[in-house]
Design a protein around this motif. Sequence first.
Motif, PDB file in Angstrom:
ATOM      1  N   PHE A  32      31.634  30.552  52.047  1.00  0.00           N
ATOM      2  CA  PHE A  32      32.003  31.618  52.977  1.00  0.00           C
ATOM      3  C   PHE A  32      30.952  32.725  53.033  1.00  0.00           C
ATOM      4  O   PHE A  32      31.038  33.627  53.862  1.00  0.00           O
ATOM      5  N   ALA A  33      29.987  32.670  52.136  1.00  0.00           N
ATOM      6  CA  ALA A  33      28.961  33.731  52.105  1.00  0.00           C
ATOM      7  C   ALA A  33      28.029  33.618  53.303  1.00  0.00           C
ATOM      8  O   ALA A  33      27.405  34.585  53.699  1.00  0.00           O
ATOM      9  N   LYS A  80      39.955  39.766  44.068  1.00  0.00           N
ATOM     10  CA  LYS A  80      39.100  39.814  42.874  1.00  0.00           C
ATOM     11  C   LYS A  80      39.212  41.160  42.153  1.00  0.00           C
ATOM     12  O   LYS A  80      39.372  41.206  40.938  1.00  0.00           O
ATOM     13  N   LEU A  96      38.938  30.930  42.549  1.00  0.00           N
ATOM     14  CA  LEU A  96      39.320  31.267  43.916  1.00  0.00           C
ATOM     15  C   LEU A  96      39.871  30.057  44.679  1.00  0.00           C
ATOM     16  O   LEU A  96      40.397  30.200  45.773  1.00  0.00           O
ATOM     17  N   CYS A 126      28.735  30.604  47.558  1.00  0.00           N
ATOM     18  CA  CYS A 126      30.070  30.365  48.095  1.00  0.00           C
ATOM     19  C   CYS A 126      29.922  29.965  49.573  1.00  0.00           C
ATOM     20  O   CYS A 126      29.163  30.595  50.307  1.00  0.00           O
ATOM     21  N   ILE A 186      38.076  27.599  45.957  1.00  0.00           N
ATOM     22  CA  ILE A 186      37.219  27.296  47.112  1.00  0.00           C
ATOM     23  C   ILE A 186      36.529  25.944  46.885  1.00  0.00           C
ATOM     24  O   ILE A 186      35.377  25.875  46.426  1.00  0.00           O
ATOM     25  N   THR A 192      37.495  36.115  55.471  1.00  0.00           N
ATOM     26  CA  THR A 192      37.704  35.512  54.151  1.00  0.00           C
ATOM     27  C   THR A 192      37.317  36.462  53.029  1.00  0.00           C
ATOM     28  O   THR A 192      38.045  36.622  52.050  1.00  0.00           O
ATOM     29  N   CYS A 193      36.153  37.093  53.172  1.00  0.00           N
ATOM     30  CA  CYS A 193      35.647  37.930  52.083  1.00  0.00           C
ATOM     31  C   CYS A 193      36.495  39.182  51.874  1.00  0.00           C
ATOM     32  O   CYS A 193      36.474  39.747  50.779  1.00  0.00           O
ATOM     33  N   CYS A 237      39.424  37.974  49.797  1.00  0.00           N
ATOM     34  CA  CYS A 237      38.880  37.513  48.516  1.00  0.00           C
ATOM     35  C   CYS A 237      38.466  38.701  47.646  1.00  0.00           C
ATOM     36  O   CYS A 237      38.803  38.771  46.471  1.00  0.00           O
ATOM     37  N   GLY A 238      37.754  39.649  48.256  1.00  0.00           N
ATOM     38  CA  GLY A 238      37.289  40.832  47.509  1.00  0.00           C
ATOM     39  C   GLY A 238      38.463  41.638  46.970  1.00  0.00           C
ATOM     40  O   GLY A 238      38.454  42.079  45.815  1.00  0.00           O
TER      41      GLY A 238
HETATM   42  S1  Q46 Z   1      33.907  37.423  48.669  1.00  0.00           S
HETATM   43 FE1  Q46 Z   1      33.393  35.966  50.264  1.00  0.00          FE
HETATM   44 FE2  Q46 Z   1      32.326  36.111  47.843  1.00  0.00          FE
HETATM   45 FE3  Q46 Z   1      34.889  35.526  48.057  1.00  0.00          FE
HETATM   46  S2  Q46 Z   1      34.867  34.313  49.905  1.00  0.00           S
HETATM   47 FE4  Q46 Z   1      33.044  33.717  48.783  1.00  0.00          FE
HETATM   48  S3  Q46 Z   1      31.498  35.056  49.609  1.00  0.00           S
HETATM   49  S4  Q46 Z   1      33.421  34.521  46.737  1.00  0.00           S
HETATM   50  S5  Q46 Z   1      31.007  37.269  46.563  1.00  0.00           S
END
Ligand code: Q46
Length: 302
Positions: A225-226, A137, A81, A223, A83, A129-130, A133-134
Amino acid sequence: MKCRKCGGAAALELRRHNAAFCPPHFLEFFRKQVAEAVHRHQMFTREEKIMVAVSGGKDSLALWDVLIEDGYQTAGLYLDLGIFDYSKESKAKCEAFAASRGQTLHIERVAEAVGAPIPVVQQATRRPTCSACGLSKRYLMNRAALQHGYPVVATGHNLDDEAATLFGSVMHWQTDALPRQSPALASTHPKLVRRVKPLYRLSELETAAFAFLRGIAYIVEECPFAMGANSIAHKQVLDRLEEASPGSKHNFLFGFLEKARPAFEKIEHVELLECTSCGQVTTGAICAFCKLADLVKRRTTG
Ligand code: Q46
Ligand code: ZN
Ligand code: ZN
């Protein structure tokens, strides 16, 4: 505390099962739960090649370990990713795991596919962000599985993850998300591979104990961003319920899967098309991933 199986000293108490196990019998219990999940939802067969999506964390590496030990044909998929140090370290964990077991690890770089690493995507799109990102993925997992000829992708989602996702969907009444919440999603189009979650019967604590007992070197940090993710707040609420009444998470998730999910499933009718830009499956003309990549391109080069 004594092991339910052999009466020896127990290392772990599983309150929701009203049981305790010694290390070898806990490992046996864990593997049986995975086997039960695979069997109950006909996730895959021994003849199929399974792509295991690994993040370097305890859950996905524990899953890969169980499947390898059980003799399944597997390969890993690592999505880079981009990150910061989190991605570097998690990739190193996956590579070390794959090398130590003589397994193939496919690597996909999000920066290559979307045009920028996740932190830049976030700045460029100003979307949470998620969510970007999701989306990336899910898209890349499916694309990589198709390209390399795997009919199914297995992810390391555990009982806590699934209960928290369900809780979030119910809190916001996301009725379109409810039918998709399942330990096994069938392929509904030739260009969509199956997606399965063989750890959905096991809690986060159990996957951590399994990874520890198996000596799996995994990345402990989350992560970055979590931290602010809604799912963490949902997990905390569910943790408190579980503490007060062991089995709450299990009852919430399993009750939904058995009693409520079928009702939502019936109302889902979506026509699947192929994206005119990349050829992957979508419900519109251009898929959400291509739209995202296009936006990133415009905002980062403009
Ligand atoms: S979606 Fe969000 Fe996860 Fe991507 S940005 Fe980090 S926490 S890795 S499971
Ligand atoms: Zn025992
Ligand atoms: Zn597309």
